[in-house]
Design an enzyme around this catalytic site. Structure first.
Site, PDB file in Angstrom:
ATOM      1  N   ASP A  17      84.824  59.561  40.968  1.00 18.27           N
ATOM      2  CA  ASP A  17      84.955  60.818  41.705  1.00 18.27           C
ATOM      3  C   ASP A  17      84.463  62.018  40.888  1.00 18.27           C
ATOM      4  OD1 ASP A  17      85.550  62.285  43.951  1.00 18.27           O
ATOM      5  OD2 ASP A  17      87.677  62.494  43.490  1.00 18.27           O
ATOM      6  N   ASN A  65      83.989  58.281  53.917  1.00 17.02           N
ATOM      7  CA  ASN A  65      82.862  59.098  53.442  1.00 17.02           C
ATOM      8  C   ASN A  65      81.780  59.283  54.513  1.00 17.02           C
ATOM      9  OD1 ASN A  65      83.133  57.878  50.020  1.00 17.02           O
ATOM     10  ND2 ASN A  65      83.900  59.792  50.882  1.00 17.02           N
TER      11      ASN A  65
HETATM   12  C1  IPE Z   1      87.157  58.545  47.119  1.00 15.05           C
HETATM   13  O1  IPE Z   1      86.762  59.825  46.815  1.00 15.05           O
HETATM   14  C2  IPE Z   1      85.981  57.702  47.492  1.00 15.05           C
HETATM   15  C3  IPE Z   1      85.022  57.421  46.434  1.00 15.05           C
HETATM   16  C4  IPE Z   1      85.101  57.815  45.200  1.00 15.05           C
HETATM   17  C5  IPE Z   1      83.921  56.593  46.814  1.00 15.05           C
HETATM   18  P1  IPE Z   1      86.722  61.012  47.896  1.00 15.05           P
HETATM   19  O2  IPE Z   1      86.141  62.163  47.183  1.00 15.05           O
HETATM   20  O3  IPE Z   1      86.057  60.550  49.115  1.00 15.05           O
HETATM   21  O4  IPE Z   1      88.275  61.202  48.205  1.00 15.05           O
HETATM   22  P2  IPE Z   1      89.103  62.500  48.657  1.00 15.05           P
HETATM   23  O5  IPE Z   1      88.443  63.029  49.908  1.00 15.05           O
HETATM   24  O6  IPE Z   1      89.033  63.484  47.533  1.00 15.05           O
HETATM   25  O7  IPE Z   1      90.497  61.999  48.851  1.00 15.05           O
HETATM   26  C1  IPE Z   2      82.400  60.579  44.379  1.00 15.30           C
HETATM   27  O1  IPE Z   2      82.057  61.880  44.181  1.00 15.30           O
HETATM   28  C2  IPE Z   2      81.308  59.739  44.975  1.00 15.30           C
HETATM   29  C3  IPE Z   2      81.463  59.469  46.403  1.00 15.30           C
HETATM   30  C4  IPE Z   2      82.508  59.748  47.147  1.00 15.30           C
HETATM   31  C5  IPE Z   2      80.355  58.818  47.056  1.00 15.30           C
HETATM   32  P1  IPE Z   2      82.290  62.976  45.300  1.00 15.30           P
HETATM   33  O2  IPE Z   2      81.054  63.054  46.128  1.00 15.30           O
HETATM   34  O3  IPE Z   2      83.535  62.735  46.044  1.00 15.30           O
HETATM   35  O4  IPE Z   2      82.417  64.291  44.415  1.00 15.30           O
HETATM   36  P2  IPE Z   2      83.408  65.500  44.626  1.00 15.30           P
HETATM   37  O5  IPE Z   2      84.790  64.939  44.695  1.00 15.30           O
HETATM   38  O6  IPE Z   2      83.014  66.162  45.920  1.00 15.30           O
HETATM   39  O7  IPE Z   2      83.196  66.362  43.441  1.00 15.30           O
HETATM   40 MG    MG Z   3      85.445  63.332  45.783  1.00 12.50          MG
END
Ligand code: IPE
Ligand code: IPE
Ligand code: MG
Length: 236
Positions: A17, A65
């Site tokens: 993340d 996502n």
């Molecule tokens: C969880 O992260 C999913 C992945 C890292 C693939 P998200 O960024 O989607 O989760 P939330 O929205 O912060 O809970």
């Molecule tokens: C995690 O990084 C990767 C995926 C969920 C695909 P994020 O895209 O959630 O990054 P933040 O949380 O918005 O910084």
């Molecule tokens: Mg995220």
């Protein structure tokens, strides 16, 4: 603590993340954060396997996502299609498997997933479990559906259904998680692996995933070594 005294967790899981924040803080598009995250995953996973971790699970794309802008979702799908083979490192004998729903994915994404699973299926040293279009609840619900179908076809005796057997119906029959890391400082599971994380030690470093390097993983192992895992029992 010297390297030799370390307990190395057998199954490490990482919620990758912070890619988006990494990019926006640099004035870049979010997709550039995913690119940097993927580059980091290549070298970090190699390091983690070399340390002796048997199974590595990563959360790369959640079912939720798909709520993101089409441009970002398309970028992540394209990244998988074009670059996933770069996760294969001929030297480290890693079997790559995918966990998640196969429905709702583009044909070229499905082909890339099938190809990499086929290419690495005979590797025996480590398992790299990539959770893609994955939801922890969907994993459990889909397992329940498979069990119900098997029951209908007289393929399962319900008296034999215990936790291990249930596990074998999940997307992949992976072992319990010992150490679960979520980068970026968020302290939640966000529907990542639920069944096998029942007794996982949790670690939430504030570092954004593209910046989470070998030394940070070493620190996670150090923290893990200080934890007292009791599994409901009492330490003698
Ligand atoms: C969880 O992260 C999913 C992945 C890292 C693939 P998200 O960024 O989607 O989760 P939330 O929205 O912060 O809970
Ligand atoms: C995690 O990084 C990767 C995926 C969920 C695909 P994020 O895209 O959630 O990054 P933040 O949380 O918005 O910084
Ligand atoms: Mg995220």
């Amino acid at each position: 603590m010297s390297e030799l005294e370390y307990k190395i967790p057998s199954h490490v899981a990482i919620i990758l993340d912070g890619n988006g924040r990494w990019a926006t803080s640099r004035g870049l598009k979010r997709s550039m954060g995913h690119k940097a995250g993927f580059e980091n995953l290549k070298s970090l996973s190699d390091y983690i396997f070399k340390k002796g971790v048997k199974t590595l699970s990563v959360f790369a794309f959640s079912t939720e996502n798909f709520k993101r802008d089409k441009e970002e979702v398309d970028y992540l799908m394209d990244l998988l299609v074009k670059k996933i083979k770069q996760l294969i490192n001929k030297k480290n004998n890693v079997k790559i498997v995918f966990s998640g729903r196969r429905t709702g994915l583009r044909d070229d994404v499905l082909s890339a997933i099938n190809e990499i699973e086929e290419l690495t299926k005979d590797n025996t040293e480590h398992i790299f479990n990539v959770c893609f279009n994955y939801g922890g609840r969907a994993d459990i619900v889909d397992a329940a559906r498979k069990i119900a179908a098997d029951y209908k076809n007289n393929l399962i005796d319900l008296d034999t259904l215990d936790e291990d057997k249930f596990n074998s119906y999940l997307y992949n029959n992976i072992p319990n998680i010992d150490l679960l890391i979520r980068t970026s400082g968020e302290c939640r599971i966000s529907n990542f692996i639920l069944f096998q994380s029942a007794y996982a030690e949790m670690y939430f470093p504030k570092i954004l995933f593209p910046d989470f390097k070998e030394k940070d993983f070493d620190e996670a192992i150090e923290v893990y070594n200080k934890r007292d895992r009791r599994f409901g029992g009492i330490k003698k």
